[in-house]
Structures are given as structure tokens and as C-alpha cells.
Design a protein around this motif. Sequence first.
Motif, PDB file in Angstrom:
ATOM      1  N   PHE A  35      -9.406  23.216 -10.832  1.00 21.70           N
ATOM      2  CA  PHE A  35      -8.223  22.357 -10.853  1.00 21.70           C
ATOM      3  C   PHE A  35      -7.021  23.057 -11.448  1.00 21.70           C
ATOM      4  O   PHE A  35      -7.110  24.130 -12.028  1.00 21.70           O
ATOM      5  N   GLN A  36      -5.896  22.393 -11.277  1.00 20.88           N
ATOM      6  CA  GLN A  36      -4.590  22.940 -11.596  1.00 20.88           C
ATOM      7  C   GLN A  36      -4.429  23.350 -13.059  1.00 20.88           C
ATOM      8  O   GLN A  36      -3.951  24.422 -13.368  1.00 20.88           O
ATOM      9  N   ASP A  37      -4.826  22.459 -13.951  1.00 21.70           N
ATOM     10  CA  ASP A  37      -4.484  22.672 -15.349  1.00 21.70           C
ATOM     11  C   ASP A  37      -5.735  22.944 -16.174  1.00 21.70           C
ATOM     12  O   ASP A  37      -6.495  22.050 -16.496  1.00 21.70           O
ATOM     13  N   ASP A  91       8.850   7.992   2.975  1.00 19.86           N
ATOM     14  CA  ASP A  91       8.446   6.675   2.491  1.00 19.86           C
ATOM     15  C   ASP A  91       6.969   6.470   2.841  1.00 19.86           C
ATOM     16  O   ASP A  91       6.611   6.331   4.007  1.00 19.86           O
ATOM     17  N   LEU A  92       6.127   6.447   1.811  1.00 15.66           N
ATOM     18  CA  LEU A  92       4.684   6.351   2.072  1.00 15.66           C
ATOM     19  C   LEU A  92       4.190   4.909   2.096  1.00 15.66           C
ATOM     20  O   LEU A  92       2.995   4.659   2.210  1.00 15.66           O
ATOM     21  N   THR A  93       5.095   3.944   1.990  1.00 14.70           N
ATOM     22  CA  THR A  93       4.642   2.545   2.008  1.00 14.70           C
ATOM     23  C   THR A  93       4.427   2.051   3.447  1.00 14.70           C
ATOM     24  O   THR A  93       4.012   0.916   3.647  1.00 14.70           O
ATOM     25  N   ASP A 105      -7.474  23.687  -6.323  1.00 18.00           N
ATOM     26  CA  ASP A 105      -6.288  22.838  -6.195  1.00 18.00           C
ATOM     27  C   ASP A 105      -5.164  23.385  -7.065  1.00 18.00           C
ATOM     28  O   ASP A 105      -5.122  23.150  -8.263  1.00 18.00           O
ATOM     29  N   GLU A 106      -4.272  24.146  -6.478  1.00 18.14           N
ATOM     30  CA  GLU A 106      -3.131  24.758  -7.167  1.00 18.14           C
ATOM     31  C   GLU A 106      -3.557  25.446  -8.461  1.00 18.14           C
ATOM     32  O   GLU A 106      -2.996  25.196  -9.519  1.00 18.14           O
ATOM     33  N   PRO A 107      -4.543  26.331  -8.396  1.00 13.36           N
ATOM     34  CA  PRO A 107      -5.077  26.883  -9.637  1.00 13.36           C
ATOM     35  C   PRO A 107      -4.138  27.846 -10.341  1.00 13.36           C
ATOM     36  O   PRO A 107      -4.380  28.196 -11.488  1.00 13.36           O
ATOM     37  N   HIS A 132       0.816  -1.207   0.000  1.00 13.66           N
ATOM     38  CA  HIS A 132       0.000   0.000   0.000  1.00 13.66           C
ATOM     39  C   HIS A 132       0.853   1.263   0.000  1.00 13.66           C
ATOM     40  O   HIS A 132       1.987   1.264   0.453  1.00 13.66           O
ATOM     41  N   ILE A 133       0.261   2.327  -0.530  1.00 13.92           N
ATOM     42  CA  ILE A 133       0.815   3.670  -0.360  1.00 13.92           C
ATOM     43  C   ILE A 133      -0.138   4.387   0.591  1.00 13.92           C
ATOM     44  O   ILE A 133      -1.333   4.514   0.294  1.00 13.92           O
ATOM     45  N   TYR A 134       0.380   4.798   1.730  1.00 12.54           N
ATOM     46  CA  TYR A 134      -0.463   5.478   2.728  1.00 12.54           C
ATOM     47  C   TYR A 134      -0.414   6.974   2.463  1.00 12.54           C
ATOM     48  O   TYR A 134       0.484   7.670   2.921  1.00 12.54           O
ATOM     49  N   ALA A 135      -1.392   7.459   1.703  1.00 20.88           N
ATOM     50  CA  ALA A 135      -1.344   8.838   1.219  1.00 20.88           C
ATOM     51  C   ALA A 135      -1.901   9.844   2.228  1.00 20.88           C
ATOM     52  O   ALA A 135      -1.400  10.966   2.323  1.00 20.88           O
ATOM     53  N   VAL A 136      -2.924   9.453   2.969  1.00 22.14           N
ATOM     54  CA  VAL A 136      -3.549  10.375   3.933  1.00 22.14           C
ATOM     55  C   VAL A 136      -3.692   9.626   5.251  1.00 22.14           C
ATOM     56  O   VAL A 136      -4.253   8.540   5.299  1.00 22.14           O
ATOM     57  N   GLY A 174       1.890  22.107   1.291  1.00 21.27           N
ATOM     58  CA  GLY A 174       2.779  20.968   1.470  1.00 21.27           C
ATOM     59  C   GLY A 174       3.420  20.616   0.148  1.00 21.27           C
ATOM     60  O   GLY A 174       2.917  20.983  -0.906  1.00 21.27           O
ATOM     61  N   GLU A 175       4.534  19.887   0.233  1.00 25.63           N
ATOM     62  CA  GLU A 175       5.288  19.605  -0.995  1.00 25.63           C
ATOM     63  C   GLU A 175       4.563  18.573  -1.867  1.00 25.63           C
ATOM     64  O   GLU A 175       3.601  17.938  -1.428  1.00 25.63           O
ATOM     65  N   SER A 176       5.048  18.430  -3.070  1.00 23.05           N
ATOM     66  CA  SER A 176       4.438  17.517  -4.027  1.00 23.05           C
ATOM     67  C   SER A 176       4.358  16.099  -3.450  1.00 23.05           C
ATOM     68  O   SER A 176       5.316  15.602  -2.870  1.00 23.05           O
ATOM     69  N   GLY A 177       3.194  15.482  -3.577  1.00 25.46           N
ATOM     70  CA  GLY A 177       3.022  14.103  -3.117  1.00 25.46           C
ATOM     71  C   GLY A 177       2.614  13.965  -1.665  1.00 25.46           C
ATOM     72  O   GLY A 177       2.477  12.852  -1.159  1.00 25.46           O
ATOM     73  N   CYS A 178       2.360  15.081  -0.971  1.00 27.78           N
ATOM     74  CA  CYS A 178       2.061  14.994   0.469  1.00 27.78           C
ATOM     75  C   CYS A 178       0.603  14.634   0.736  1.00 27.78           C
ATOM     76  O   CYS A 178       0.235  14.352   1.879  1.00 27.78           O
ATOM     77  N   GLY A 179      -0.234  14.631  -0.295  1.00 21.98           N
ATOM     78  CA  GLY A 179      -1.612  14.174  -0.097  1.00 21.98           C
ATOM     79  C   GLY A 179      -2.676  15.246  -0.217  1.00 21.98           C
ATOM     80  O   GLY A 179      -3.830  15.025   0.123  1.00 21.98           O
ATOM     81  N   LYS A 180      -2.314  16.403  -0.755  1.00 21.35           N
ATOM     82  CA  LYS A 180      -3.272  17.505  -0.852  1.00 21.35           C
ATOM     83  C   LYS A 180      -4.437  17.149  -1.784  1.00 21.35           C
ATOM     84  O   LYS A 180      -5.598  17.261  -1.408  1.00 21.35           O
ATOM     85  N   SER A 181      -4.088  16.730  -2.992  1.00 23.06           N
ATOM     86  CA  SER A 181      -5.153  16.462  -3.964  1.00 23.06           C
ATOM     87  C   SER A 181      -5.974  15.246  -3.572  1.00 23.06           C
ATOM     88  O   SER A 181      -7.210  15.261  -3.693  1.00 23.06           O
ATOM     89  N   VAL A 182      -5.311  14.202  -3.091  1.00 25.44           N
ATOM     90  CA  VAL A 182      -6.036  12.990  -2.695  1.00 25.44           C
ATOM     91  C   VAL A 182      -7.068  13.332  -1.616  1.00 25.44           C
ATOM     92  O   VAL A 182      -8.219  12.886  -1.672  1.00 25.44           O
ATOM     93  N   THR A 183      -6.679  14.156  -0.660  1.00 26.65           N
ATOM     94  CA  THR A 183      -7.613  14.566   0.392  1.00 26.65           C
ATOM     95  C   THR A 183      -8.836  15.247  -0.212  1.00 26.65           C
ATOM     96  O   THR A 183      -9.979  14.906   0.106  1.00 26.65           O
ATOM     97  N   LEU A 188     -11.949   9.835  -6.144  1.00 30.18           N
ATOM     98  CA  LEU A 188     -10.680   9.101  -6.092  1.00 30.18           C
ATOM     99  C   LEU A 188     -10.661   7.975  -7.121  1.00 30.18           C
ATOM    100  O   LEU A 188     -11.712   7.424  -7.457  1.00 30.18           O
ATOM    101  N   PRO A 189      -9.476   7.620  -7.605  1.00 29.53           N
ATOM    102  CA  PRO A 189      -9.400   6.467  -8.512  1.00 29.53           C
ATOM    103  C   PRO A 189      -9.735   5.164  -7.775  1.00 29.53           C
ATOM    104  O   PRO A 189      -9.744   5.123  -6.548  1.00 29.53           O
ATOM    105  N   HIS A 190     -10.002   4.101  -8.561  1.00 30.63           N
ATOM    106  CA  HIS A 190     -10.468   2.844  -7.956  1.00 30.63           C
ATOM    107  C   HIS A 190      -9.453   2.198  -7.027  1.00 30.63           C
ATOM    108  O   HIS A 190      -9.827   1.478  -6.099  1.00 30.63           O
ATOM    109  N   SER A 191      -8.174   2.458  -7.280  1.00 23.44           N
ATOM    110  CA  SER A 191      -7.160   1.822  -6.434  1.00 23.44           C
ATOM    111  C   SER A 191      -7.075   2.472  -5.049  1.00 23.44           C
ATOM    112  O   SER A 191      -6.361   1.985  -4.177  1.00 23.44           O
ATOM    113  N   ALA A 192      -7.820   3.538  -4.852  1.00 20.44           N
ATOM    114  CA  ALA A 192      -7.792   4.205  -3.538  1.00 20.44           C
ATOM    115  C   ALA A 192      -8.865   3.635  -2.631  1.00 20.44           C
ATOM    116  O   ALA A 192      -9.948   3.261  -3.081  1.00 20.44           O
TER     117      ALA A 192
END
Length: 331
Positions: free
Chosen positions: A96-98, A278-280, A179-181, A20-24, A41-50, A58-62
Motif C-alpha cells: 500500500f501507499q503509506d 461528477d460521480l453521483t 497501490d501507489e507504493p 450513490h457515488i458510482y466509483a467503478v 488515472g487521476e485521484s478519485g478515479c477508482g483505482k484503489s476501490v477496484t 471494501l468498506p461497508h458502505s460499498a
Amino acid sequence: MKLLLDVMDLKIRFRVRKGHIYAVNGVSFQVHKEETLGIVGESGCGKSVTMLSLLDLLPHSAEIESGTILFKGNDLRKLKSRELQKIRGAEIGMIFQDPMTSLNPVLNIGTQISEPLIYHKGMSKKDAFVRSGELMEMVRIPDGKSRIEDYPYQLSGGMRQRVLIAMAIACNPDLIIADEPTTALDVTIQSQIIALVKDLKKKLGTSIIWITHDLGVIAGLADRVAVIYAGYIVEQAKVDDIYDNPRHPYTLGLIKAVPSVKDSGDRRLETIGGVPPDLTIRPDYCPFLPRCSYAFDRCRLENPPLSKTLENVETEHYFACWFDVRKGKPR
Ligand SMILES: Nc1ncnc2c1ncn2[C@@H]1O[C@H](COP(=O)(O)OP(=O)(O)OP(=O)(O)O)[C@@H](O)[C@H]1O
Ligand SMILES: [Mg+2]
């Protein structure tokens, strides 16, 4: 102030091949009416997932392992997807961002701004199109009304971002999640967009969650700030307290990385050393430990909870650290 959004103990992980990746990791925060909450927070810290989890995007794997998400008193996690669809875009708007990937390249702008008005407000196509023109003017697109038949490629990046803002405010939402507009925009356009959002907020009374990796951006925008590291909120306070009296070593690092107009040209911007977390795993020690220059024994043994010190019980200033960086000794 009236409570609008109350997120409690949110935990989200992703299934990956090896585990698993523990994102939040147990995130709690609140947004009040007419309040702007900055999330940094820096890239990958869980802002968007939250944020995506709030709206069931969220995607299905979440997997949401735990948490309660109360919006105007209703638990969003208990709503059926049709009920949530009514809230998404109507009561909660998103930017959204983009802008290029968020806009449909083959539909003109008016049609896209009309969509939420037709779907949520039951407007006729014709009325929605007229309203789209008004919204284009509201987000200060020059000669906005006459540009609703333009396609996204005919607008500049800054204007496309304004179109996304127009779509987000179309139904008069209670909350806008941004989200980071402004990340993809140059600095001048960025500050224009921020000025626009501030102005709209004042006019419409909307609450805002503004996500960014740049603490400098939210200085003049947010009322309160939550700092996220490795899926944990590590500090949360009023915006001035975050700048003037940061208590978590990670926040201190972020502040040192913000360029200031007062800086003489020779000051180097500091970056925070060390490797990303390490988010695992969900560590039983402090997640910031490997990068922290204040760490001592206790930090290796226990993950500090988000809490206040006795001296700041009144100020609603929370931080997750065993060390008191002001006193230079353990708490
Ligand atoms: N589909 C996915 N599968 C596996 N892991 C994911 C997936 N999406 C996100 N993650 C993990 O979740 C963590 C949080 O991601 P998130 O997108 O919330 O970061 P972020 O804070 O928004 O970063 P950024 O500033 O780059 O947008 C990331 O470290 C990433 O490893
Ligand atoms: Mg993100």
C-alpha cells in the motif's frame, strides 16, 4: 501467456446520504502470468476501490453491483471469507501507499514479516524470524538481517517501503498489487524501489498490478497499461502503444503532463483543464465530455464503449472515444 486474473464488468457504488457515488463503472481487465499491468488515472478515479474489491477489503458502505473476479480460474466473489483469507497475503500480496500506516508501530519488523509466514506457511516463529532476515536482504535493506528487531520508526521511509515489499513477497505470491507504493517517496528512492520491484519480478516470476497517477512511473515497468477515468477504463494497450500512439484525449493529456528528460527547461507541464467528473451519476454520455476539446454531437448522446478500431484489431489497443485523434475526425 497464461491468464492469472480475469476481472469482468465490475461495478461498485457507495451509499451516501443523498444517493450513490458510482466509483467503478463496468471495469474489465486481465493480468497474465509474469505480466505487469499498470493502472493509471487521476485521484478519485477508482483505482484503489477496484483493487480493494478484488480482496473483499471494501468498506461497508460499498456495494459490488456486478462483476466476476476470476483468479486462477476461481471466482473470488463466491469464496467464503476464510477461503479468501488464505489467498490474501499468500497468493496475492499487497503493497500500500503509506508504509507508516501499513506497519504496526509497536511490533518489530521481524515479527511483522513473520506473520504471513506463520499464518500461511505454517512456519515456526523461529524459522519465520530467520526467513524475515533473508527477505530483508532480498529487498536490499543494508545489513537487513541485523535490523529485524528494529521498530518501524527506526527505518527511513524508503526502507519501510522495502519492508512492505518484503511482506508482500514473503509467501511467494502469484500476484502483487502495488497501490501507489512510491508516491510518498522522493524521486531517487522512488526509482530505487522501482528497480528493486523489476528485479524481484524477474527473479520470482510474479505478476504485478502497479497503480499510479503518474504515467511516467510505469514507462519502464509495465507491459500493458489501463487508463481509468471516472471509474471507466478509457484506454488499454501495450505500454509502448500508450506512449507512442495514445488514442483517448484523456491519455493524451496525461502524456503531456509527464516531464521528459529531453524537455528543455522552458516547456511548461500541461495539466488537464476542467473539473473532476461528477460521480453521483452514471452518464449516458461520454464521462470525459466536460473536459474534452475533441467532443462532438455523438459524445453528448452516447457513452463510447471500450473498443478497437479496424486498423488496430491486431494490436489489442482499446479505447473508449467516438473521435479518432490521429485522423482528426470522428471514427
Ligand atoms: N468510503 C467511501 N465513501 C464514499 N465514496 C467513496 C469512499 N471511498 C471512495 N469513494 C469514492 O470512490 C472514488 C474512487 O476512490 P478511489 O479511492 O478508488 O480513488 P483512487 O483512484 O484510488 O484515487 P487516489 O489516486 O487518490 O488514491 C472516489 O472518487 C471517492 O469519491
Ligand atoms: Mg487510491
